[in-house]
Design an enzyme around this catalytic site. Structure first.
Site, PDB file in Angstrom:
ATOM      1  N   ASP A 103       0.812  -1.215   0.000  1.00 35.36           N
ATOM      2  CA  ASP A 103       0.000   0.000   0.000  1.00 35.36           C
ATOM      3  C   ASP A 103       0.844   1.263   0.000  1.00 35.36           C
ATOM      4  OD1 ASP A 103      -2.989   1.107   0.826  1.00 35.36           O
ATOM      5  OD2 ASP A 103      -1.404   2.264   1.771  1.00 35.36           O
ATOM      6  N   VAL A 126      -5.115   2.366  -0.587  1.00 34.80           N
ATOM      7  CA  VAL A 126      -4.940   1.650  -1.851  1.00 34.80           C
ATOM      8  C   VAL A 126      -5.387   0.197  -1.707  1.00 34.80           C
ATOM      9  CG1 VAL A 126      -3.275   0.869  -3.571  1.00 34.80           C
ATOM     10  CG2 VAL A 126      -3.101   3.176  -2.627  1.00 34.80           C
ATOM     11  N   ASP A 127      -4.942  -0.473  -0.646  1.00 35.27           N
ATOM     12  CA  ASP A 127      -5.339  -1.874  -0.434  1.00 35.27           C
ATOM     13  C   ASP A 127      -6.862  -2.000  -0.322  1.00 35.27           C
ATOM     14  OD1 ASP A 127      -2.888  -3.146  -0.487  1.00 35.27           O
ATOM     15  OD2 ASP A 127      -2.545  -2.967   1.658  1.00 35.27           O
ATOM     16  N   ILE A 128      -7.455  -1.146   0.497  1.00 33.06           N
ATOM     17  CA  ILE A 128      -8.900  -1.235   0.724  1.00 33.06           C
ATOM     18  C   ILE A 128      -9.672  -0.957  -0.558  1.00 33.06           C
ATOM     19  CG2 ILE A 128     -10.819  -0.073   1.881  1.00 33.06           C
ATOM     20  CD1 ILE A 128      -9.002   0.150   4.351  1.00 33.06           C
TER      21      ILE A 128
END
Length: 401
Positions: A144, A172-174
């Site tokens: 991320d 970003v990950d979420i």
């Protein structure tokens, strides 16, 4: 979100989840909350975020607990032929396979998408990766904060005093997990018409670029990268944090009419017609002068009552709260945004359908907790399961460290 089992919009959907860490598990929890049967397949060492603590419940970190409810866990060694055979058996009745292996890993194991497509034509196969399989960064690992750095996010966050700053949540990950869930639902919708599944991919890199709004749009228009503006907005004024007599508040004004209404509500109607502030472009040119005018007014008020009054008037204002204040606020409690079951407490699904309610059916699983239950559903006898565990293809309840 209700806390009693109920059929959801995804009830009847079977998802084989090979993902670990954040983006993939976040995606599958969305589907699981709405009724999907998500079988979390973990490697012998388990999903590594089980160790990302403290705090812990038993041996599982809050980081794991927060994104893995409503799932069943089975440990498989997919590097072994026996583990892959179990996976293929499970895929016979699966609708979705989601994984976040390095591109090429499944091909190395002889179960790449071409093989899966031939064996399971209706399967929707979703891959989450850092950069995709091709291009100069193809196959590189993605994290991320690294993607935040590479897509301009960190360079656009912070103030001249702080310098560039990482965003404080793994955005970003979420968001990659959200895009993956959307893509899966699109592929399932298309399957209703075509009768066949397909491969889809979401990457952290493309997600990072996609959510860089309005900075990307601004750059395409005027060719300039964003400056560090702290809590200020590059396109709107006022849109920032202001101190009050008690706590900080955030004011976000989206148009000229709203600004005039704000000026009137705070007892300074002349600001709304002042030529320095009348239009948004004027306010941007004179943001420091306007900030001083507003700060002088807000400093005479307490944050809570002021925000209550402004919100009641339809104006965009809110107190700057910590997470404990947010989770225990009257509105959070009224909306049922915190859910509980046994020892577990979490934030409810924000997707509220009128008939197909989300539900909290299962607390986050212990490692390989459901091995016997799941494999029994796929036709394995107790003796066969014991033999698979003895061979190491299937994991018992002990993780390999």
């Amino acid at each position: 979100m209700t806390t009693e089992p109920a059929p959801g919009a995804m009830t009847g959907l079977r998802v084989i989840d090979l993902t670990r860490v954040l983006g993939g598990p976040y995606c599958t929890q969305i589907l699981a909350d709405h009724g999907a049967d998500v079988i979390k397949v973990e490697p012998p060492a388990g999903d590594e975020v089980r160790d990302w603590g403290p705090p812990f419940h038993g041996e599982d970190a809050a980081y794991f607990v927060g994104i893995n409810r409503n799932k069943r866990s089975i440990g498989l060694d997919l590097a072994s032929e026996g583990g892959r055979a179990v996976l293929l058996k499970m895929l016979e009745s699966a609708d979705v396979l989601i994984e976040n292996f390095k591109p090429g890993t499944l091909d190395k194991w002889g179960i790449g998408d071409d093989v899966l497509r031939a064996k399971f034509p209706k399967l929707v196969h979703c891959r989450i990766s850092g950069f995709g399989a091709d291009g100069p960064r193809g196959g590189n690992p993605g994290y991320d904060a690294i993607i935040q750095a590479m897509t301009g996010m960190i360079a656009a966050t912070g103030s001249p005093q702080s310098g560039p700053m990482r965003i404080g949540v793994p955005l970003v990950d979420i968001t990659t997990g959200l895009y993956a869930a959307i893509g899966i639902l699109m592929a399932l919708s298309e399957r209703q018409k075509s009768g066949v599944g397909q491969f889809l991919e979401t990457t952290l890199y493309e997600t990072g670029l996609a959510i860089m709004h309005p900075h990307a749009a601004n750059y395409f228009m005027h060719g300039k990268p964003p400056a560090l503006t702290g809590n200020e907005h590059p396109n709107l004024v006022p849109y920032a944090i202001f101190p009050t007599r008690t706590d900080n508040i955030f004011i976000g004004v989206g148009n000229d009419g709203t600004f005039r209404k704000l000026a009137k509500e705070i007892g300074k109607p002349e600001l709304g017609t002042d030529p320095r502030f009348a239009r948004n472009k004027d306010r941007i040119a004179n943001r420091d002068a306007l900030r001083a005018e507003l700060a002088a007014v807000f400093s005479q008020h307490d944050a809570g009552p002021l925000c209550d009054r402004l919100l009641a008037a339809g104006l965009p204002a809110g107190p700057v709260q910590s997470i404990d204040q947010a989770l225990t606020s009257a509105h959070t409690l009224h909306r049922g945004d915190v859910i509980e079951k046994d020892w577990y407490k979490g934030v409810a699904s924000p997707i509220r359908l009128s008939r197909s309610k989300p539900s909290l059916r299962r607390t986050p699983p212990k490692f390989s907790q459901h091995t016997a239950e799941v494999l029994g559903e796929f036709g394995y006898s107790a003796d066969e399961i014991a033999a698979l565990v003895a061979r190491g293809a299937v994991c018992g309840n002990e993780r390999k460290r």
